[in-house]
Design a protein around this motif. Structure first.
Motif, PDB file in Angstrom:
ATOM      1  N   ALA A  69       1.266  10.284   4.481  1.00 47.55           N
ATOM      2  CA  ALA A  69       0.567   9.526   3.754  1.00 47.55           C
ATOM      3  C   ALA A  69      -0.360   8.392   4.499  1.00 47.55           C
ATOM      4  CB  ALA A  69       1.480   8.712   2.703  1.00 47.55           C
ATOM      5  N   THR A  70       0.500   8.123   5.604  1.00 55.46           N
ATOM      6  CA  THR A  70      -0.243   7.046   6.437  1.00 55.46           C
ATOM      7  C   THR A  70      -1.395   7.769   7.103  1.00 55.46           C
ATOM      8  OG1 THR A  70       1.734   5.831   6.659  1.00 55.46           O
ATOM      9  CG2 THR A  70       0.336   5.573   8.547  1.00 55.46           C
ATOM     10  N   GLU A  71      -1.220   8.791   7.635  1.00 47.26           N
ATOM     11  CA  GLU A  71      -2.237   9.574   8.427  1.00 47.26           C
ATOM     12  C   GLU A  71      -3.420   9.933   7.501  1.00 47.26           C
ATOM     13  OE1 GLU A  71      -1.101  13.470  10.018  1.00 47.26           O
ATOM     14  OE2 GLU A  71       0.567  12.469  10.971  1.00 47.26           O
ATOM     15  N   THR A  72      -3.338  10.008   6.259  1.00 47.91           N
ATOM     16  CA  THR A  72      -4.296  10.402   5.455  1.00 47.91           C
ATOM     17  C   THR A  72      -4.943   8.971   4.782  1.00 47.91           C
ATOM     18  OG1 THR A  72      -3.043  10.758   3.739  1.00 47.91           O
ATOM     19  CG2 THR A  72      -3.914  12.736   5.170  1.00 47.91           C
ATOM     20  N   GLY A  73      -4.439   7.900   5.052  1.00 45.45           N
ATOM     21  CA  GLY A  73      -4.973   6.564   4.679  1.00 45.45           C
ATOM     22  C   GLY A  73      -4.479   6.319   3.141  1.00 45.45           C
ATOM     23  N   ASP A  74      -3.551   7.060   2.704  1.00 45.65           N
ATOM     24  CA  ASP A  74      -3.029   7.016   1.312  1.00 45.65           C
ATOM     25  C   ASP A  74      -1.762   5.971   1.300  1.00 45.65           C
ATOM     26  OD1 ASP A  74      -2.969   7.459  -1.281  1.00 45.65           O
ATOM     27  OD2 ASP A  74      -2.233   9.590  -1.122  1.00 45.65           O
ATOM     28  N   THR A  75      -1.591   5.425   0.074  1.00 40.76           N
ATOM     29  CA  THR A  75      -0.509   4.937  -0.349  1.00 40.76           C
ATOM     30  C   THR A  75       0.766   5.969  -0.323  1.00 40.76           C
ATOM     31  OG1 THR A  75      -0.527   5.079  -2.551  1.00 40.76           O
ATOM     32  CG2 THR A  75      -1.606   2.976  -1.698  1.00 40.76           C
ATOM     33  N   ASP A  76       2.123   5.212  -0.283  1.00 36.45           N
ATOM     34  CA  ASP A  76       2.931   6.211  -0.391  1.00 36.45           C
ATOM     35  C   ASP A  76       3.776   6.445  -1.622  1.00 36.45           C
ATOM     36  OD1 ASP A  76       4.607   3.728  -0.615  1.00 36.45           O
ATOM     37  OD2 ASP A  76       5.549   4.082   1.383  1.00 36.45           O
ATOM     38  N   HIS A 113       8.769  12.114   6.683  1.00 33.50           N
ATOM     39  CA  HIS A 113       7.754  12.975   7.023  1.00 33.50           C
ATOM     40  C   HIS A 113       6.647  12.782   5.864  1.00 33.50           C
ATOM     41  CE1 HIS A 113       5.723  16.547   7.975  1.00 33.50           C
ATOM     42  NE2 HIS A 113       6.189  17.242   7.009  1.00 33.50           N
ATOM     43  N   LEU A 114       7.011  12.711   4.739  1.00 36.23           N
ATOM     44  CA  LEU A 114       5.953  12.576   3.672  1.00 36.23           C
ATOM     45  C   LEU A 114       5.242  11.398   3.713  1.00 36.23           C
ATOM     46  CD1 LEU A 114       7.916  14.174   0.422  1.00 36.23           C
ATOM     47  CD2 LEU A 114       5.959  15.226   1.782  1.00 36.23           C
ATOM     48  N   SER A 121      -5.330  20.554   3.728  1.00 39.53           N
ATOM     49  CA  SER A 121      -6.661  20.986   4.493  1.00 39.53           C
ATOM     50  C   SER A 121      -6.304  20.708   6.167  1.00 39.53           C
ATOM     51  CB  SER A 121      -7.840  19.793   4.087  1.00 39.53           C
ATOM     52  OG  SER A 121      -8.240  20.328   2.695  1.00 39.53           O
ATOM     53  N   ALA A 122      -5.330  19.739   6.401  1.00 33.31           N
ATOM     54  CA  ALA A 122      -5.162  19.311   7.609  1.00 33.31           C
ATOM     55  C   ALA A 122      -4.119  20.268   8.622  1.00 33.31           C
ATOM     56  CB  ALA A 122      -4.826  17.856   7.782  1.00 33.31           C
TER      57      ALA A 122
END
Length: 228
Positions: free
Chosen positions: A77-84, A72-73, A40-41
């Motif tokens: 993950a960090t940008e979307t507040g997700d874990t990696d 990069h991935l 989406s982003a």
């Protein structure tokens, strides 16, 4: 004269861009299903530009393209507040698709013949691997930029190949498509080089153009046979 022949992979043995585009689209489709907030982003082109910007900011990643894609991935993950925790799975989706190459028609017949007369080694700045692309029975071994932490035209890969094969510079030939990475890289290592011009590419470096130029591997084989 030659005992060892080194071959570049991308655009020498198969077309590179269609392979990478397929792999990136496969990963993007996976992200659309499992990480839709990223899709989406960013469009697929925006993700590509973002990854290129990463390697400009962290040039050491150029020597390990698999590491660059993982970083990069993780950034996404960090940008979307997700874990990696999903990063390795996502990378593997890309990596397996990246190995689905379409060999040029001359590759298997010519290399199968050359294998009977020479030690054959694959040298690549990328992250394709002979064990995944159906060429492990053709080549004696492979060396990547990640293995020596230096990409062509740095001579490190060439030196490592010669050391491992037990040959010297006069006994080694490199075959590749890229004027800088392959031809100048071979020159930097003090070895002969053949330029494979499948796409009528131009000589775009400020160095003397190489004498030996062929449009396919059949011509290379004919030259080697006549020279032996």
């Amino acid at each position: 004269m030659y005992k060892l022949i080194c071959f570049d992979l991308d655009d020498t043995l198969w077309p590179c861009m269609p392979t990478i585009q397929f792999a990136e689209q496969t990963l993007y489709n996976w992200l659309a299903e499992f990480k839709p907030e990223i899709v989406s982003a960013y469009s697929i082109d925006q993700l590509r530009d973002k990854r290129k910007q990463l390697t400009r900011l962290q040039p050491e990643l150029i020597h390990d393209l698999s590491a660059a894609r993982r970083v990069h991935l993780k950034q996404l993950a960090t940008e979307t507040g997700d874990t990696d925790e999903w990063v390795e799975t996502a990378f593997d989706v890309f990596y397996q698709a990246r190995q689905q190459v379409t060999l040029f028609d001359d590759v298997l017949p010519v290399l199968s013949e050359l294998k009977t007369r020479y030690t054959l080694v694959a040298l690549t700045n990328g992250n394709a691997h002979i064990s995944k692309t159906g060429l492990s029975d053709i080549f004696d071994f492979q060396i990547s930029a990640a293995d020596v932490q230096a990409a062509k035209p740095d001579p490190a890969m060439f030196y490592h190949a010669m050391e491992k094969a037990g040959v010297n510079q006069t006994q080694t030939l490199h075959v590749g498509d890229h004027p800088l990475h392959d031809i100048q890289g071979a020159r930097n290592a003090g070895i002969d080089a053949v330029w494979i011009k499948r796409f009528d590419q131009i000589w775009d470096i400020d160095e003397p153009e190489v004498d030996r130029q062929f449009v396919n591997l059949h011509q290379l084989n004919d030259w080697l046979s006549a020279s032996s």
